[in-house]
Every structure is written in structure tokens, then in C-alpha cells.
Design a protein around this motif. Sequence first.
Motif, PDB file in Angstrom:
ATOM      1  N   ARG A  28       0.868  -1.175   0.000  1.00  0.00           N
ATOM      2  CA  ARG A  28       0.000   0.000   0.000  1.00  0.00           C
ATOM      3  C   ARG A  28       0.905   1.226   0.000  1.00  0.00           C
ATOM      4  NH1 ARG A  28      -5.352   0.356   1.664  1.00  0.00           N
ATOM      5  NH2 ARG A  28      -6.085   2.453   2.182  1.00  0.00           N
ATOM      6  N   LEU A  29       0.869   1.980  -1.082  1.00  0.00           N
ATOM      7  CA  LEU A  29       1.754   3.127  -1.240  1.00  0.00           C
ATOM      8  C   LEU A  29       0.951   4.413  -1.311  1.00  0.00           C
ATOM      9  CD1 LEU A  29       4.159   1.764  -3.998  1.00  0.00           C
ATOM     10  CD2 LEU A  29       4.473   1.664  -1.522  1.00  0.00           C
ATOM     11  N   ARG A  30       1.532   5.462  -0.760  1.00  0.00           N
ATOM     12  CA  ARG A  30       0.931   6.793  -0.878  1.00  0.00           C
ATOM     13  C   ARG A  30       1.937   7.701  -1.575  1.00  0.00           C
ATOM     14  NH1 ARG A  30       0.667  11.644   2.279  1.00  0.00           N
ATOM     15  NH2 ARG A  30      -1.330  12.726   1.932  1.00  0.00           N
ATOM     16  N   VAL A  31       1.505   8.244  -2.707  1.00  0.00           N
ATOM     17  CA  VAL A  31       2.374   9.132  -3.479  1.00  0.00           C
ATOM     18  C   VAL A  31       1.867  10.555  -3.297  1.00  0.00           C
ATOM     19  CG1 VAL A  31       3.265   9.690  -5.760  1.00  0.00           C
ATOM     20  CG2 VAL A  31       2.812   7.301  -5.157  1.00  0.00           C
ATOM     21  N   ALA A  32       2.640  11.375  -2.596  1.00  0.00           N
ATOM     22  CA  ALA A  32       2.222  12.749  -2.316  1.00  0.00           C
ATOM     23  C   ALA A  32       3.463  13.582  -1.970  1.00  0.00           C
ATOM     24  CB  ALA A  32       1.227  12.763  -1.161  1.00  0.00           C
ATOM     25  N   PRO A  33       3.396  14.890  -2.205  1.00  0.00           N
ATOM     26  CA  PRO A  33       2.296  15.598  -2.879  1.00  0.00           C
ATOM     27  C   PRO A  33       2.347  15.357  -4.392  1.00  0.00           C
ATOM     28  CG  PRO A  33       4.043  17.136  -2.382  1.00  0.00           C
ATOM     29  CD  PRO A  33       4.457  15.817  -1.772  1.00  0.00           C
ATOM     30  N   LEU A  34       1.175  15.321  -5.005  1.00  0.00           N
ATOM     31  CA  LEU A  34       1.108  15.088  -6.441  1.00  0.00           C
ATOM     32  C   LEU A  34       0.061  16.015  -7.039  1.00  0.00           C
ATOM     33  CD1 LEU A  34       2.156  13.291  -8.769  1.00  0.00           C
ATOM     34  CD2 LEU A  34       0.219  11.770  -8.332  1.00  0.00           C
ATOM     35  N   PRO A  35       0.480  17.083  -7.713  1.00  0.00           N
ATOM     36  CA  PRO A  35      -0.483  18.002  -8.329  1.00  0.00           C
ATOM     37  C   PRO A  35      -1.399  17.274  -9.307  1.00  0.00           C
ATOM     38  CG  PRO A  35       1.738  18.909  -8.382  1.00  0.00           C
ATOM     39  CD  PRO A  35       1.868  17.482  -7.950  1.00  0.00           C
ATOM     40  N   ALA A  36      -2.609  17.762  -9.450  1.00  0.00           N
ATOM     41  CA  ALA A  36      -3.585  17.117 -10.332  1.00  0.00           C
ATOM     42  C   ALA A  36      -3.057  16.985 -11.757  1.00  0.00           C
ATOM     43  CB  ALA A  36      -4.894  17.911 -10.324  1.00  0.00           C
ATOM     44  N   ALA A  37      -2.330  17.992 -12.226  1.00  0.00           N
ATOM     45  CA  ALA A  37      -1.814  17.966 -13.597  1.00  0.00           C
ATOM     46  C   ALA A  37      -0.753  16.903 -13.799  1.00  0.00           C
ATOM     47  CB  ALA A  37      -1.248  19.335 -13.965  1.00  0.00           C
ATOM     48  N   ALA A  38      -0.146  16.432 -12.705  1.00  0.00           N
ATOM     49  CA  ALA A  38       0.924  15.439 -12.825  1.00  0.00           C
ATOM     50  C   ALA A  38       0.408  14.005 -12.761  1.00  0.00           C
ATOM     51  CB  ALA A  38       1.948  15.652 -11.713  1.00  0.00           C
ATOM     52  N   ARG A  39      -0.870  13.820 -12.450  1.00  0.00           N
ATOM     53  CA  ARG A  39      -1.378  12.462 -12.247  1.00  0.00           C
ATOM     54  C   ARG A  39      -1.418  11.661 -13.543  1.00  0.00           C
ATOM     55  NH1 ARG A  39      -6.220  14.148  -8.013  1.00  0.00           N
ATOM     56  NH2 ARG A  39      -4.788  14.905  -6.377  1.00  0.00           N
TER      57      ARG A  39
END
Length: 353
Positions: free
Chosen positions: A30-41
Motif C-alpha cells: 500500500r503506497l501513498r504518493v504525495a504531494p502530487l499536483p492534479a496535472a501530474a497524475r
Amino acid sequence: MDTLAAITAEIADLPDVVRVAEALAGSPARLRVAPLPAAARAPLIAALAQRSRAPLLYITINSDAALRAADDLRQWLGPEAVLLYPASDAMPYEHMSPGNEVISQRLRALQMLNDPKQHSPLIIVAPIKALLLPTLTPEELAGASTTLRLGQGLSQDALLRTLVRRGYRSAPAVEAPGELSRRGGIVDIWPSADERPLRVEFFGDEIDSLRRFDPATQRSDQRVEQALIGPPHEIPLWNRDQALERIAAVDLSGLRRESRAEWDAALAKLDLGERFEGRAFYAPFFRDLTNDERRTTILAHVPKGSAVLLSEEHMLAHHAGEIAEQAEAQRLKLIEQGELPPEFPRPYLTWQG
């Protein structure tokens, strides 16, 4: 100027992206990738799909977000690499059936996930509501699918009986998914998961020709060597006899006279195998409520090694909770108004299962 495909490849080779991809491909994590701007998703998900040997399932908060995400990902990976797994517009307990396009897109996604010949990259994009709607189990999907091959020995009558039992409906001419038609030695079928219908030409009890055709002109224009005929609907319509028994056992004493008349009319249509608006309302009765079969979602079709990507998990959980609260309020209201039997089975899943 670099193309998006070239940029995707460069992103896929970035050390951080490689580490995330390797972690997702390894043991369950279970991984959490943050911070991640919406444009980068979109570019990040596209890069992960490039590195993955298995399909990815990407969950968004609602249908609009899923449509935007699918469109963005197609820009990075191409139209063939992204499929939408939509939700029906209907809320639980509404007498409203999903449209042909929704049924087709959902079945197409299930078939692609179960295709051993499917090559990556492949991303299935779904709003959270789409996961709360039960679907066929992998075993049901496989059992209700038939592969036709050029030169195959097969009786027309046997094929038609099988397809009608699975829920395909006969029509003078095939113009919509889920229909079939027979004219002499020709059988036209529109598998619900396919974009175009199929024309099967027999020579005796042997398939002599397989061709796709245009439903508007009825002219065939593309020869194929084989074709998969999947089920016409996500409801296991072949369980009709069991469904009728379960419906007949429901206590309707609390229904208003008008609601009881509507219930009886729908039961008669189901008995005849008719298609009518609101048929999906009775979907829970077509599943065995004594086990977890009715709780099957698209997650049961995700192959080993696939990753499930959640866009803002806390928001997904909150929205799923709101859907459940609205559905429960609607259930209680309908019971109070005498329009729903109290023992009517829950037609949706919750965030917890």
C-alpha cells in the motif's frame, strides 16, 4: 519537439517512478504518493502503465472526473490503452436500467481484464460508484462466453438456443447490442462488449465466414478468423428461473395496490424474458444471496500483478459513504410509502464491502 509518447518513456525511466513501479509489481503493498499536483497524475499513471506488465485500475471520485482522466490518459498512451468502466446514472432502488453504452463499456473492460493475450499498457478508469455496482464473477463471465472460429463445426440451432438462454433477444435485424437475428444460413449477433456486430455465415453445421458489419447499412466489411461472444448483460439473466423463485418468495403484503400491480407486471415480463425499463431493479434476485457472489466487483477481475490506483482515497471513501447514506434514506422512504418490500436485498456494495 518530443512527442507525449517520448515524454512518457522519459518519465517512466525516472528513478522515483521506477521505484514506485517496482514496489507495485512486487508483493502486495500500500503506497501513498504525495504531494502530487492534479496535472501530474495523468503522466505519472501513464508512465507506471508503461512499466507494468499487468493492467492498472484507476479509481476517481465521480463520472466527470473519470471521463477527464480517461481523455487525459489517452493523450499520453493512445486510445487503445485506456478503457472507461462507467457507473449507471440510476441510484439504488430506482426503476431505471443502464443504457447500452454503459453495459457495453463495463463488459468490454471485464473482457479485457480476463484476456490472457492482453498486452500492456492498459488502464481501466472507473468512478467509485462503478465499483459499488455488483457485476458478474469471473466464472460467470467465462461460462457465458463462447468463441466462434472460422471452420468450426457448430449447429445454428444450438448456438441460438445458447445465446437466447444467456439473455440475447431476437430481432428482425440486428441494430443494437444484445440482439441476434437469423436469416437462412446467416446468424447476426451483436455481442454487448463489441463496438460492431458480427455476421456468422454457416455452410451446413460449419462456420464458413465471420465478418463484422455496419448496423446502419447492414453491409459486412471486415473478415475475422475468430470472435468472442460474451454475455449480453452484467445481470446473469440465465438464472431467470431461480430469480423468479426468489421474487415470488418476497412478502408483498406491505405494498400499496398500485405498487403491487407494477411488481406483478414486471414479474410477468421477467417470466417471458422481455427487456423493459427498470429490469435492472430486480438484478439482486438473479444472484445467489446466500454467498458472496452478489458482492463481486471489477476488483475480482483484476489479474495478479495489477495495481489499483486511488485518486484521493479519503475523498473516495467519503463519497462512497454519501452514496450509501442516500441509498438507505431512499430505501426507508420507499418502504414507508409502500413501494418497496422491507426484505428487498441491498442492490449495491459499500466502501467496506
